[in-house]
Design an enzyme around this catalytic site. Structure first.
Site, short mmCIF file in Angstrom:
data_model
loop_
_atom_site.label_atom_id
_atom_site.label_comp_id
_atom_site.label_asym_id
_atom_site.label_seq_id
_atom_site.Cartn_x
_atom_site.Cartn_y
_atom_site.Cartn_z
N ASP A 1 -3.30 -2.17 0.75
CA ASP A 1 -4.23 -1.07 1.02
C ASP A 1 -4.94 -1.28 2.36
O ASP A 1 -5.65 -0.39 2.84
CB ASP A 1 -5.29 -1.00 -0.09
CG ASP A 1 -5.20 0.30 -0.86
OD1 ASP A 1 -4.40 1.17 -0.46
OD2 ASP A 1 -5.94 0.45 -1.85
N GLN B 1 -7.35 -0.02 -7.57
CA GLN B 1 -7.57 1.43 -7.48
C GLN B 1 -9.07 1.72 -7.40
O GLN B 1 -9.84 1.28 -8.25
CB GLN B 1 -6.93 2.13 -8.70
CG GLN B 1 -7.02 3.63 -8.68
CD GLN B 1 -6.18 4.27 -7.57
OE1 GLN B 1 -5.09 3.82 -7.25
NE2 GLN B 1 -6.71 5.31 -6.96
N LYS C 1 2.10 6.06 -8.07
CA LYS C 1 2.44 4.89 -7.23
C LYS C 1 3.55 4.08 -7.90
O LYS C 1 4.46 3.59 -7.23
CB LYS C 1 1.20 4.02 -7.01
CG LYS C 1 0.23 4.65 -6.02
CD LYS C 1 -1.14 4.01 -6.00
CE LYS C 1 -2.07 4.85 -5.11
NZ LYS C 1 -3.46 4.42 -5.08
#
Ligand code: NAP
Length: 290
Positions: A121, A98, A54
């Site tokens: 997200d 994460q 990422k």
């Protein structure tokens, strides 16, 4: 690559190239340089690989990236404090926790602390609620990437019978909402579904997001269906999807491979969301000043 195989690598590259151009335009026009912050708690090797990737891709797109790696035994309040602090940091436009997090942490409570404007997200209750209401929102990257792959394969979505298998908040549920918003007729299957094969056999579009290697087989799929395989399963034979590619591909109009399909799109769409977040925050800042 066969004609009916959707090339996720190529589509993702196009998306990343577009984001890079648009980041440069935003900065050239006096806007902010988009910044993505990740929080990784613990040392799960797969998560480390995802987070590294990422950061690499966000820097290649001209963004700033900030990684916060915390020890596996970090208590809830420390992670919570960091999320709040990043929410107040003007150089950070996107915050990503994460997942999965270690067992002592309550991931739902932590996600709820992410500023919805920075929720790249798309997992906060605000983002999920807006998506369910059909309002503009941050959409989780993986299902958003699946929609782009369907479009890249010229799939007729409006009016199509679509089946989504799997109902996680990360993939299955937002996938359902996106297909519905695109006017598909959506059937949602999960572990308690009776006659999964019967539902899948009627579908023009099949999206498998389950985590069971090769569970969707050729005999379950209608001729001419478009099949999107989200599954990533590590087996003795390497990475395989939830779809048995060899038996399904000959029947499918179009199909994503694993690897080289959906997985490629997830990071690309995260960059799209980070750019969008930076634009919205710049707009909010201008509105507050004005
Ligand atoms: P998850 O949270 O474990 O959800 C799995 C879903 O599958 C659940 O809704 C479960 O039903 C359903 N399910 C399990 N066994 C089933 C069965 N035999 N028949 C029908 N449904 C069944 O998984 P996830 O996070 O959505 O991920 C799904 C897969 O996608 C995994 O392989 C994951 O690694 C992969 N993934 C890939 C990407 C990418 O970038 N390519 C991103 C995210 C996830 P219940 O709700 O009834 O338990």
């Amino acid at each position: 690559m066969n004609d009916n195989v959707i090339d996720g690598r190529a589509v993702a590259q196009e998306v990343r190239d577009r984001v890079k151009r648009e980041v440069a335009e935003l900065v050239d026009s006096g806007g902010p340089q988009p910044g993505l912050a990740t929080i990784l708690v613990g040392d799960d090797p797969a998560s480390q690989v995802y987070v590294r990737s990422k950061h690499e891709k966000s820097r290649e797109a001209g963004m700033q990236s900030f990684n916060h790696t915390l020890p596996a035994d970090t208590p809830q309040d420390e992670v919570a404090d960091l999320i709040v602090q990043l929410g107040d940091d003007d150089s950070v436009h996107g915050i990503l926790l994460q997942l999965p997090v270690p067992d002592q942490l309550d991931s739902d409570a932590l996600i709820a602390l992410i500023d919805p404007l920075k929720d790249v997200d798309g997992l906060t209750p605000t983002s999920a609620g807006l998506l369910a209401l059909g309002k503009p929102s941050m959409v989780p990257a993986t299902p958003s990437g699946c929609m782009d792959l369907l479009r890249a394969a010229d799939t007729q979505i409006e009016g199509a019978d679509a089946v989504v298998i799997g109902r996680s908040i990360l993939v299955g549920k937002p996938m359902h909402q996106l297909l519905l918003a695109a006017n598909a007729t959506v059937t949602h299957c999960h572990s308690r579904t009776r006659d999964l094969a019967g539902h899948v056999r009627r579908a023009d579009i099949v999206v498998a997001a389950v985590g069971v290697p090769r569970m969707i087989t050729g005999d379950m799929v209608k001729d001419g269906a478009t099949v999107i395989d989200v599954g990533v399963n590590r087996t003795d034979e390497g990475l395989v999807g939830d779809v048995d590619f060899d038996s399904v591909a000959p029947r499918a109009r179009a199909i994503t491979p694993v690897p080289g399909g959906v997985g490629q799109m997830t990071i690309a769409m995260l960059l799209v969301n980070t750019l969008e977040a930076a634009r919205r925050q710049a707009g909010v800042a201008v509105a507050r000043r004005g």
